[in-house]
Write a protein that holds these residues in place. Structure first.
Motif, PDB file in Angstrom:
ATOM      1  N   SER A   1     -40.746 -20.439 -33.371  1.00 57.82           N
ATOM      2  CA  SER A   1     -41.256 -20.922 -34.655  1.00 57.82           C
ATOM      3  C   SER A   1     -42.512 -21.777 -34.594  1.00 57.82           C
ATOM      4  CB  SER A   1     -40.161 -21.712 -35.381  1.00 57.82           C
ATOM      5  OG  SER A   1     -39.916 -22.913 -34.698  1.00 57.82           O
TER       6      SER A   1
ATOM      7  N   VAL B   1     -46.164 -22.150 -34.678  1.00 61.17           N
ATOM      8  CA  VAL B   1     -47.198 -21.224 -35.124  1.00 61.17           C
ATOM      9  C   VAL B   1     -48.303 -21.042 -34.100  1.00 61.17           C
ATOM     10  CG1 VAL B   1     -48.931 -20.815 -36.902  1.00 61.17           C
ATOM     11  CG2 VAL B   1     -46.693 -21.708 -37.536  1.00 61.17           C
TER      12      VAL B   1
ATOM     13  N   THR C   1     -40.359 -18.257 -44.394  1.00 61.68           N
ATOM     14  CA  THR C   1     -41.277 -19.390 -44.269  1.00 61.68           C
ATOM     15  C   THR C   1     -42.530 -19.206 -45.111  1.00 61.68           C
ATOM     16  OG1 THR C   1     -42.916 -20.300 -42.719  1.00 61.68           O
ATOM     17  CG2 THR C   1     -41.978 -18.227 -42.116  1.00 61.68           C
ATOM     18  N   SER C   2     -43.140 -20.318 -45.479  1.00 64.86           N
ATOM     19  CA  SER C   2     -44.407 -20.256 -46.221  1.00 64.86           C
ATOM     20  C   SER C   2     -45.502 -19.585 -45.388  1.00 64.86           C
ATOM     21  CB  SER C   2     -44.859 -21.667 -46.609  1.00 64.86           C
ATOM     22  OG  SER C   2     -44.839 -22.514 -45.488  1.00 64.86           O
TER      23      SER C   2
ATOM     24  N   GLU D   1     -43.471 -30.934 -30.897  1.00 58.79           N
ATOM     25  CA  GLU D   1     -44.689 -30.127 -30.912  1.00 58.79           C
ATOM     26  C   GLU D   1     -45.301 -30.031 -32.319  1.00 58.79           C
ATOM     27  OE1 GLU D   1     -41.606 -29.180 -30.610  1.00 58.79           O
ATOM     28  OE2 GLU D   1     -41.268 -27.041 -30.948  1.00 58.79           O
ATOM     29  N   PHE D   2     -44.519 -30.337 -33.346  1.00 58.90           N
ATOM     30  CA  PHE D   2     -45.037 -30.248 -34.717  1.00 58.90           C
ATOM     31  C   PHE D   2     -45.762 -31.542 -35.077  1.00 58.90           C
ATOM     32  CE2 PHE D   2     -41.474 -27.340 -34.376  1.00 58.90           C
ATOM     33  CZ  PHE D   2     -42.075 -26.151 -34.779  1.00 58.90           C
TER      34      PHE D   2
ATOM     35  N   THR E   1     -46.035 -33.673 -37.514  1.00 62.26           N
ATOM     36  CA  THR E   1     -45.441 -34.886 -38.109  1.00 62.26           C
ATOM     37  C   THR E   1     -44.741 -35.734 -37.038  1.00 62.26           C
ATOM     38  OG1 THR E   1     -43.435 -33.639 -38.622  1.00 62.26           O
ATOM     39  CG2 THR E   1     -45.112 -33.811 -40.364  1.00 62.26           C
TER      40      THR E   1
ATOM     41  N   LYS F   1     -45.188 -35.505 -33.840  1.00 62.91           N
ATOM     42  CA  LYS F   1     -46.185 -35.926 -32.858  1.00 62.91           C
ATOM     43  C   LYS F   1     -46.805 -37.250 -33.325  1.00 62.91           C
ATOM     44  CE  LYS F   1     -50.448 -34.259 -30.682  1.00 62.91           C
ATOM     45  NZ  LYS F   1     -51.402 -33.156 -30.585  1.00 62.91           N
TER      46      LYS F   1
ATOM     47  N   LEU G   1     -55.259 -35.577 -32.023  1.00 60.64           N
ATOM     48  CA  LEU G   1     -54.808 -34.605 -33.018  1.00 60.64           C
ATOM     49  C   LEU G   1     -55.903 -33.587 -33.307  1.00 60.64           C
ATOM     50  CD1 LEU G   1     -53.193 -37.082 -35.576  1.00 60.64           C
ATOM     51  CD2 LEU G   1     -51.955 -35.491 -34.105  1.00 60.64           C
TER      52      LEU G   1
ATOM     53  N   VAL H   1     -53.002 -33.971 -43.213  1.00 65.84           N
ATOM     54  CA  VAL H   1     -52.574 -34.597 -41.958  1.00 65.84           C
ATOM     55  C   VAL H   1     -53.074 -36.048 -41.945  1.00 65.84           C
ATOM     56  CG1 VAL H   1     -52.847 -34.540 -39.438  1.00 65.84           C
ATOM     57  CG2 VAL H   1     -52.507 -32.406 -40.702  1.00 65.84           C
TER      58      VAL H   1
ATOM     59  N   GLU I   1     -56.120 -20.428 -39.448  1.00 63.33           N
ATOM     60  CA  GLU I   1     -54.751 -20.711 -39.843  1.00 63.33           C
ATOM     61  C   GLU I   1     -54.550 -20.496 -41.343  1.00 63.33           C
ATOM     62  OE1 GLU I   1     -53.032 -24.526 -39.352  1.00 63.33           O
ATOM     63  OE2 GLU I   1     -54.834 -25.619 -39.845  1.00 63.33           O
TER      64      GLU I   1
HETATM   65  O1  F7E Z   1     -48.823 -27.990 -38.204  1.00 59.27           O
HETATM   66  C1  F7E Z   1     -52.268 -29.317 -38.251  1.00 59.27           C
HETATM   67  C2  F7E Z   1     -52.048 -27.843 -37.975  1.00 59.27           C
HETATM   68  O2  F7E Z   1     -47.451 -27.431 -36.205  1.00 59.27           O
HETATM   69  C3  F7E Z   1     -49.078 -28.517 -39.480  1.00 59.27           C
HETATM   70  C4  F7E Z   1     -43.275 -24.689 -38.647  1.00 59.27           C
HETATM   71  O3  F7E Z   1     -42.014 -25.233 -38.978  1.00 59.27           O
HETATM   72  O4  F7E Z   1     -44.075 -25.033 -40.866  1.00 59.27           O
HETATM   73  C5  F7E Z   1     -44.347 -25.300 -39.508  1.00 59.27           C
HETATM   74  O5  F7E Z   1     -45.594 -24.718 -39.138  1.00 59.27           O
HETATM   75  C6  F7E Z   1     -50.572 -28.653 -39.702  1.00 59.27           C
HETATM   76  C7  F7E Z   1     -51.374 -27.423 -39.289  1.00 59.27           C
HETATM   77  O6  F7E Z   1     -46.584 -26.910 -38.535  1.00 59.27           O
HETATM   78  C8  F7E Z   1     -52.307 -31.059 -35.063  1.00 59.27           C
HETATM   79  O7  F7E Z   1     -53.289 -27.198 -37.738  1.00 59.27           O
HETATM   80  C9  F7E Z   1     -53.517 -31.002 -36.875  1.00 59.27           C
HETATM   81  O8  F7E Z   1     -52.353 -27.210 -40.282  1.00 59.27           O
HETATM   82  O9  F7E Z   1     -46.634 -29.229 -37.786  1.00 59.27           O
HETATM   83  P1  F7E Z   1     -47.340 -27.931 -37.596  1.00 59.27           P
HETATM   84  P2  F7E Z   1     -46.993 -25.495 -39.166  1.00 59.27           P
HETATM   85  O10 F7E Z   1     -47.922 -24.751 -38.304  1.00 59.27           O
HETATM   86  O11 F7E Z   1     -47.409 -25.714 -40.580  1.00 59.27           O
HETATM   87  C10 F7E Z   1     -43.986 -23.644 -41.216  1.00 59.27           C
HETATM   88  C11 F7E Z   1     -43.583 -23.566 -42.662  1.00 59.27           C
HETATM   89  C12 F7E Z   1     -43.092 -22.892 -40.305  1.00 59.27           C
HETATM   90  O12 F7E Z   1     -42.355 -21.991 -40.709  1.00 59.27           O
HETATM   91  C13 F7E Z   1     -43.232 -23.187 -38.853  1.00 59.27           C
HETATM   92  O13 F7E Z   1     -42.145 -22.667 -38.113  1.00 59.27           O
HETATM   93  O14 F7E Z   1     -51.055 -29.723 -38.882  1.00 59.27           O
HETATM   94  N1  F7E Z   1     -52.489 -30.133 -37.049  1.00 59.27           N
HETATM   95  N2  F7E Z   1     -53.423 -31.568 -35.668  1.00 59.27           N
HETATM   96  C14 F7E Z   1     -51.724 -30.137 -35.951  1.00 59.27           C
HETATM   97  N3  F7E Z   1     -50.573 -29.477 -35.659  1.00 59.27           N
HETATM   98  C15 F7E Z   1     -49.997 -29.714 -34.456  1.00 59.27           C
HETATM   99  N4  F7E Z   1     -48.839 -29.089 -34.146  1.00 59.27           N
HETATM  100  N5  F7E Z   1     -50.561 -30.583 -33.541  1.00 59.27           N
HETATM  101  C16 F7E Z   1     -51.725 -31.283 -33.799  1.00 59.27           C
HETATM  102  O15 F7E Z   1     -52.203 -32.076 -32.998  1.00 59.27           O
END
Ligand code: F7E
Length: 332
Positions: free
Chosen positions: A88, A90, A129-130, A191-192, A194, A196, A214, A255, A285
């Motif tokens: 999961s 992304v 998922t969205s 790894e997500f 929030t 982090k 970040l 963020v 993305e």
């Molecule tokens: O990223 C930005 C990143 O990895 C959120 C999963 O549960 O929700 C989740 O997917 C945003 C993105 O979640 C960092 O580019 C900035 O825009 O927490 P995320 P996600 O990709 O939205 C959906 C609904 C799911 O179904 C998935 O399984 O935050 N971002 N800086 C970052 N993201 C990460 N991980 N790390 C950074 O340093």
């Protein structure tokens, strides 16, 4: 009357552990599918389930094996099945897009096919998922919005969603999909973004780190509270007819907003600690996605309650506690 039997795949994840708790509180008999290695070292691999281990049944099975899934379903014969397990994260997709696709699609297919043959009356929940909306042409997104996924993960989930619809229409199964927008909690994987951030704040407060690196601070998400989202899953399976529902708050935050509030909770000025690092930027993305959960409100009586700030504070407090630091009095 005998207890209802619920099978949860991905039971040791954030959502799985909250759902297991909710179902136990509702007096279900709860069965969780885990990888065999999980049973070898539960204190490391099943951390979120430790308080529940004596009340749930764990069944080892791999989503990559049809025989394994079939045998698990034959043994458990569930009344309700919540399929939450998936690759999961992304942005791992480009590391191993083949494995994300095959595991997510085949796992869903094996489960649906086994249930159809063994316990066709079992009610089925699929974790959509969205990310399936990807570069959606309309805002906010609802159940009618066309899917245009921008990630392999999103594509695998669209395929799973279509499998679910197909089994519902073709075999009359009670199979529903939740289209869940981002949902977070103190149990979120590190790894997500929030988690982090909140664990990064705790490390800085504990003087174990001096900065937090970040990616794109302008990225926006519709972030809700995971415990409330698993309740929506249960509600879907209690409906007389199966259907698909968007679960979201309808509010967008960046963020940067999350960062600012998290550091504020610790009495720190985020601009002194946060460093943007191109390594964490994602190319192409999903656009800023924002959900319209009106159908869930009207049909399921579900609505999000916890405020964004309150959720962040809870996450920061939990991470600080784990690091042995308390929030400064002024920030509490
Ligand atoms: O990223 C930005 C990143 O990895 C959120 C999963 O549960 O929700 C989740 O997917 C945003 C993105 O979640 C960092 O580019 C900035 O825009 O927490 P995320 P996600 O990709 O939205 C959906 C609904 C799911 O179904 C998935 O399984 O935050 N971002 N800086 C970052 N993201 C990460 N991980 N790390 C950074 O340093």
């Amino acid at each position: 009357m005998s207890k209802k039997r619920a099978l949860i795949t991905g039971v040791n994840g954030q959502d799985g552990s909250y759902l297991a708790e909710e179902l136990l509180a509702k007096d279900y008999e709860v069965f969780g599918l885990v990888r065999r290695v999980g049973l070898e070292a539960p204190e490391h691999r099943l951390e979120r389930l430790l308080p529940l281990l004596d009340r749930i049944h764990l069944q080892p099975a791999s989503l990559e094996s049809y025989a394994g899934i079939f045998n698990a379903v034959a043994k458990i014969r569930p009344d309700e099945c919540y399929h939450l397990a998936a690759a999961s994260f992304v942005s791992y997709e480009f590391d191993d897009e083949f494995s994300t696709l095959t595991t997510n699609i085949n796992g869903t297919h094996y489960l649906l096919a086994s249930l159809k043959d063994l316990v066709p009356q079992c009610r089925f929940y699929f974790a959509g998922t969205s990310e399936m909306f990807g570069s959606a042409a309309e805002m906010p997104q609802n159940e009618q919005t066309r899917f245009r996924p921008r990630s392999i993960y999103g594509i695998s989930k669209v395929a799973g969603f279509e499998l679910v619809r197909n089994y519902r229409e073709r075999y009359g199964m009670h199979a529903s999909s939740g289209i869940l927008f981002n949902h977070e909690s103190p149990r979120r994987g590190h790894e997500f973004v929030t988690r982090k951030i909140t664990s990064g704040v705790a490390r800085i407060l504990a003087e174990q780190a001096t900065e937090l690196r970040l990616g794109n601070l302008d990225a926006e998400r519709d972030w809700g509270f995971a415990k409330e989202y698993v309740d929506a899953m249960w509600r879907m399976l209690q409906q007389p007819v199966p259907d698909d529902y968007v679960i979201a708050t309808g509010k967008l935050n960046s963020v940067r907003d999350f960062v600012r509030i998290a550091f504020q909770c610790a009495g720190l000025d985020w601009e002194k600690y946060v460093v943007t690092d191109p390594n964490f930027f994602r190319s192409g993305e999903s656009v800023a996605l924002c959900g319209d959960a009106a159908k869930a409100r009207n049909v399921l009586g579900w609505e999000p309650k916890k405020q964004f700030e309150e959720m962040i504070r809870e996450m920061v407090e939990t991470d600080c506690l784990a690091m042995g630091v308390t929030l400064p009095a002024a920030a509490r």
